[in-house]
Design a protein around this motif. Structure first.
Motif: not given
Lengths: 303, 228
Positions: A4, A8, B100, B103, B107, B112-114, B117
């Protein structure tokens, strides 16, 4: 998790690359010019060497024997010469064979046939055609032959006539290689400097953002990686640009180089070695980009 | 239980400029602490010591009984994830949308993306900015930008939120919205440290106030008012 992070930072690097449109354009241009000069030099060097090899293969020394020398004597001399370690091959061309070849020329040029008819007898001399293992050794061979016991039987040796042409060609190729290498090194240096500078400028533009990134807890690697990727993009895109330029160049040069290379012209050479050339370019582009990125990070990114 | 402790902390900048001198301070977990003082009194330096942007020249700052200066430089990013920061000049990433920006804080810590989100809209809801999620900072008003900053500070559920003049650039209405949000966050258990010039805020908050002057604590009142 590592993946990840990689994904990214890769995306961040790509965004940097896209957002700084002009800067990226300028950087890619200079990097591409550097790569282009280097690859043209290398390709020129390689083809020049192939051409030289082809010409060298055609070089030989012919000893023409006086018309009163018997064939058996010539063959005897031939067997002596076979012992020379510098000599790659010796071929005996008899008077008759020489006449045949000469008559073949007459097919294209009727005046030759006419002249032969006028003389009435075979005016040509029997000859030994000698090929050396190394083109530098022709001089030694001719000297040895002209000093040999059988030198009295020899009418003439036609080496001297070719010698200047061969020497000149060798010198030109040497010069091309030297100039190309020097230019290449200079351009690599400039390319690295410019890429490094471009990345430094991006960093400068992002200066405040580093602070923000740190404040929200981004690790140093996370901040640095996008710049490495940015460098990689510069390199990779430049490689693609150069690939297209090289194709255009070889297309442009192909009429001139027709037949000089074993497999045809320079375009077929380009396609024949496509993956080697492209792989080499891509690798060196990425290497230069990454190198510049790392230098810029070390120098300017105090995190 | 104290979450932050200053023990004989001094900070001297190059050129022998003394920013902080002999600071002794205990901040309890869940407190809402205001720090007041003139410009140059050392407020920002004190906060910087907490989020490890600066290191004390003398003495130690402890976070949960661990000296911050003993943390390996490489591990500082992980330490900073315990602390949310909000500033007068917002410090949003200009090329990222509100979503973003929030986020991003997740990050960098490998969420994780989940999770991203799920968490980001939740936090944006808390600060009332869900409908502006797709806007870029330049398209938002000062108050709205500051709410995004709060959301970003909050999203990783930090133990402490440091707000350095968060209302300095805002009009009175936006100012009160931000203060209300800070109070709301505090009521959920997060320690808040607020540096401010705004007398109204401090007086109305009626919480602990520390006054700094020339790098020294000159007042520390449990239910204080703005006075220097």
């Amino acid at each position: 998790m590592k993946f990840t992070k990689l994904k990214r930072t890769f995306k961040e690097g790509m965004d940097n690359f896209r957002r700084n449109g002009w800067l990226s354009f300028a950087t890619v241009s200079v990097l591409a010019i550097s790569l282009y000069v280097i690859s043209v030099t290398i390709i020129l060097g390689v083809t020049a060497n192939i051409v030289l090899k082809n010409i060298q293969d055609k070089i030989n020394v012919s000893m023409y024997f006086n018309s009163d020398v018997e064939e058996s004597r010539i063959l005897e001399i031939k067997s002596k010469l076979v012992g020379y370690q510098e000599i790659a091959s010796i071929e005996y061309v008899s008077k008759e064979q020489a006449l045949e070849q000469f008559k073949k020329l007459g097919d294209k040029n009727p005046s030759i046939t006419q002249a032969l008819d006028e003389i009435g007898e075979n005016p040509l001399l029997g000859a030994l055609v000698v090929k050396a293992k190394n083109p530098n050794q022709y001089e030694i061979i001719t000297k040895a032959i002209s000093n040999a016991s059988f030198s009295g039987d020899i009418s003439r040796i036609d080496y001297e006539e070719n010698k200047t042409a061969i020497d000149r060609l060798t010198n030109i190729i040497k010069l091309v290689e030297q100039v190309g290498m020097t230019l290449g090194i200079v351009f690599v240096f400039i390319g690295v400097l410019i890429t490094f500078n471009a990345i430094r400028l991006t960093m400068y533009a992002h200066k405040q953002e580093f602070e923000i990134m740190r404040l929200v807890g981004a690790s140093n690697t996370y901040i640095k990686m996008p710049f490495v990727f940015e460098g990689i993009f510069y390199g990779a895109v430049s490689a693609f640009v150069v690939m297209i330029c090289l194709y255009a160049t070889s297309k442009f040069l192909s009429p001139i180089t027709q037949g000089s290379i074993g497999g045809g012209d320079i375009v077929s050479f380009y396609f024949g070695n496509f993956f080697i050339i492209f792989g080499g370019l891509l690798l060196s582009g990425i290497f230069l980009g990454t190198l510049s990125g790392i230098i810029a990070i070390r120098r300017y990114l105090k995190v | 239980m104290p979450i932050l402790k200053f023990e004989n902390v001094s900070k001297t900048y190059p050129g022998n400029f003394i920013a902080l001198e002999e600071i002794n301070l205990v901040i309890e977990s869940g407190e809402f602490l205001s720090i007041v003082g003139h410009s140059g009194s050392g407020k920002s330096t004190l906060l910087k010591l907490i989020y490890a942007e600066e290191q004390a020249s003398e003495g130690h700052v402890y976070f949960n009984d661990r000296a911050i200066d003993s943390i390996n430089r490489k591990h500082l990013p992980y330490y900073r994830r315990n602390i949310g920061t909000v500033f007068q000049d917002f410090k949003l990433l200009p090329q990222k949308t509100a979503f973003e920006n929030v986020a991003y804080a997740l990050e960098v810590s490998d969420e994780t993306e989940e999770e991203i989100n799920e968490l980001v809209p939740e936090i944006l809801e808390i600060v009332g900015m869900n409908d502006k999620a797709k806007k870029y900072p330049r398209q938002l008003s000062g108050g709205e930008q500051q709410k995004i900053c709060l959301a970003r500070a909050l999203v990783r559920k930090p133990m402490v939120i440091i707000a350095d003049e968060p209302t300095g650039n805002l009009d009175p209405v936006a100012t009160w919205e931000i203060i209300q949000l800070l109070l709301k966050i505090n009521s959920m258990g997060t320690t808040i440290i607020l540096a401010t010039h705004n007398k109204d805020i401090v007086d109305k908050l009626n919480r602990r106030v520390i006054a700094l002057d020339k790098g020294k604590v000159i007042r520390d009142h449990q239910k204080g008012r703005y006075a220097i």
